[in-house]
Design a protein around this motif. Structure first.
Motif, short mmCIF file in Angstrom:
data_model
loop_
_atom_site.label_atom_id
_atom_site.label_comp_id
_atom_site.label_asym_id
_atom_site.label_seq_id
_atom_site.Cartn_x
_atom_site.Cartn_y
_atom_site.Cartn_z
N ILE A 85 0.83 -1.20 0.00
CA ILE A 85 0.00 0.00 0.00
C ILE A 85 0.87 1.25 0.00
N GLU A 86 2.07 1.13 0.47
CA GLU A 86 2.96 2.29 0.58
C GLU A 86 3.19 2.97 -0.76
N ASN A 87 3.40 2.18 -1.81
CA ASN A 87 3.63 2.77 -3.13
C ASN A 87 2.40 3.52 -3.62
N LEU A 88 1.22 3.01 -3.30
CA LEU A 88 -0.01 3.73 -3.66
C LEU A 88 -0.04 5.09 -2.99
N LEU A 89 0.36 5.13 -1.72
CA LEU A 89 0.36 6.38 -0.97
C LEU A 89 1.39 7.36 -1.53
N LYS A 90 2.55 6.86 -1.90
CA LYS A 90 3.57 7.72 -2.51
C LYS A 90 3.05 8.33 -3.80
N ASN A 91 2.46 7.49 -4.64
CA ASN A 91 1.93 7.98 -5.92
C ASN A 91 0.80 8.98 -5.71
N MET A 92 -0.03 8.72 -4.70
CA MET A 92 -1.13 9.64 -4.43
C MET A 92 -0.60 11.00 -3.96
N THR A 93 0.46 10.98 -3.14
CA THR A 93 1.07 12.23 -2.67
C THR A 93 1.56 13.06 -3.85
N GLU A 94 2.30 12.44 -4.75
CA GLU A 94 2.83 13.18 -5.90
C GLU A 94 1.71 13.69 -6.80
N HIS A 95 0.66 12.88 -6.92
CA HIS A 95 -0.47 13.29 -7.76
C HIS A 95 -1.19 14.50 -7.15
N VAL A 96 -1.39 14.49 -5.83
CA VAL A 96 -2.07 15.60 -5.17
C VAL A 96 -1.23 16.87 -5.27
N LYS A 97 0.07 16.74 -5.11
CA LYS A 97 0.94 17.91 -5.26
C LYS A 97 0.85 18.50 -6.67
N LYS A 98 0.75 17.62 -7.65
CA LYS A 98 0.58 18.07 -9.03
C LYS A 98 -0.76 18.79 -9.20
N GLU A 99 -1.80 18.26 -8.55
CA GLU A 99 -3.13 18.88 -8.63
C GLU A 99 -3.11 20.28 -8.01
N VAL A 100 -2.45 20.41 -6.85
CA VAL A 100 -2.34 21.71 -6.19
C VAL A 100 -1.57 22.69 -7.07
N GLN A 101 -0.48 22.21 -7.66
CA GLN A 101 0.33 23.06 -8.53
C GLN A 101 -0.49 23.55 -9.73
N MET A 102 -1.25 22.65 -10.32
CA MET A 102 -2.03 23.03 -11.50
C MET A 102 -3.13 24.02 -11.13
#
Length: 295
Positions: A83-100
């Motif tokens: 599950i850890e990799n899912l959480l890592k990917n979700m973190t990077e995705h959310v940061k991208k969403e905030v940036q956009m």
């Protein structure tokens, strides 16, 4: 990590998340031969870790591999890495969403804002995947030490909340025709940067056990609140100087205040995540008093 170890990790991910019925199905998903799948799974099948209907016995896997696993080499319980990799990917995705979302404000671009909102659908789906994966682990062994894995759910839920606040920012650009003035934009830029740092500090603390990042996070939080106050004071000054005969003009100040609040809430949620990290790694209970009522 060797190619065969990486491939075996991918195979186990597919077994855990996709529940394949046959080795042919696994091979098709990875674009490799069934014979290669058989070769890699054979030692795990012989030890009855991977069973014939292609499920994983997490207790046996942990017993054999948790401390000396040559494939994953993790100090955590063997279920965590799934599950850890899912959480890592979700973190990077959310940061991208905030940036956009912030880029949409920066450029006053509704198209970018629409793209940010599309990213939020993926954020919600990622949360559901973490949630369903955690439920799978708990259903396999509800009475084991895996109960702590429920905290992954809470971190993912908090990341989804950050995504929701990012959506508020994107919607401001879509609903408001007036661009943000340069003076306020400079303050929002700082708040955006602090939000990004806060997300990184908190999730790194949870995933990588870097609890010393709490000090950095709290410093960032203080700066976030300082800039929130500056932004609200600036808006108050602009409102005094503005005639509200135009309803759209008055709505602008209401909605831009929500943007400011959204960045501030991202920081607050990041503090909640780092408190989860302390509970996860150090068994330090989270405060029961809401942060807004603490001294």
């Amino acid at each position: 990590m060797t190619k065969s170890n990486k491939t075996l990790e991918d195979i186990i991910d597919i077994i855990f998340y996709d529940k394949p019925a046959t080795q042919e199905e696994i091979a098709e998903k990875l674009g490799i031969s069934r014979r290669y799948v058989t070769q890699l799974l054979k030692p795990l099948i012989e030890k009855d870790i991977v069973k014939r209907s292609y499920v994983i016995d997490l207790n046996k896997y942990d017993e054999i591999y948790s401390s000396s696993n040559p494939i994953f080499n993790s100090k955590q319980h063997s279920a965590y890495f799934l599950i850890e990799n899912l959480l890592k990917n979700m973190t990077e995705h959310v940061k991208k969403e905030v940036q956009m979302s912030f880029d949409a404000i920066l450029n006053n671009d509704a198209e970018i804002a629409d793209q940010a909102l599309e990213l939020d659908f993926t954020t919600n789906n990622m949360f559901e995947k973490v949630r369903s994966s955690v439920e799978t682990v708990i259903n396999i062994d509800p009475h084991s030490k895996l109960s702590k894995i429920l905290l992954f759910n809470e971190v993912a839920y908090n990341l989804e909340r950050i995504g929701d606040y990012s959506g508020h920012i994107a919607k401001f650009v879509i609903n408001e025709e007036h661009p943000v003035d340069d003076e306020l934009l400079k303050i929002l830029n700082k708040m955006h940067n602090y939000a990004q740092k806060s997300i990184s500090y908190s999730t790194d603390a949870f995933i990588s056990k870097n609890l010393e990042l709490r000090g950095d996070l709290m410093d960032t939080e203080e700066k976030m609140h300082e800039n929130q106050e500056k932004a609200l004071n600036l808006i108050a000054k602009q409102m005094i100087e503005t005639s509200f005969d135009n309803v759209e003009e008055s709505n602008y100040y209401i909605y831009i205040s929500r943007v400011i609040k959204s960045f501030e809430r991202m920081g607050d949620i990041s503090v909640e995540i780092i408190e989860l990290a302390a509970e996860f790694h150090k068994d330090i209970p989270r405060p029961t008093i809401p942060r807004t009522f603490r001294e």
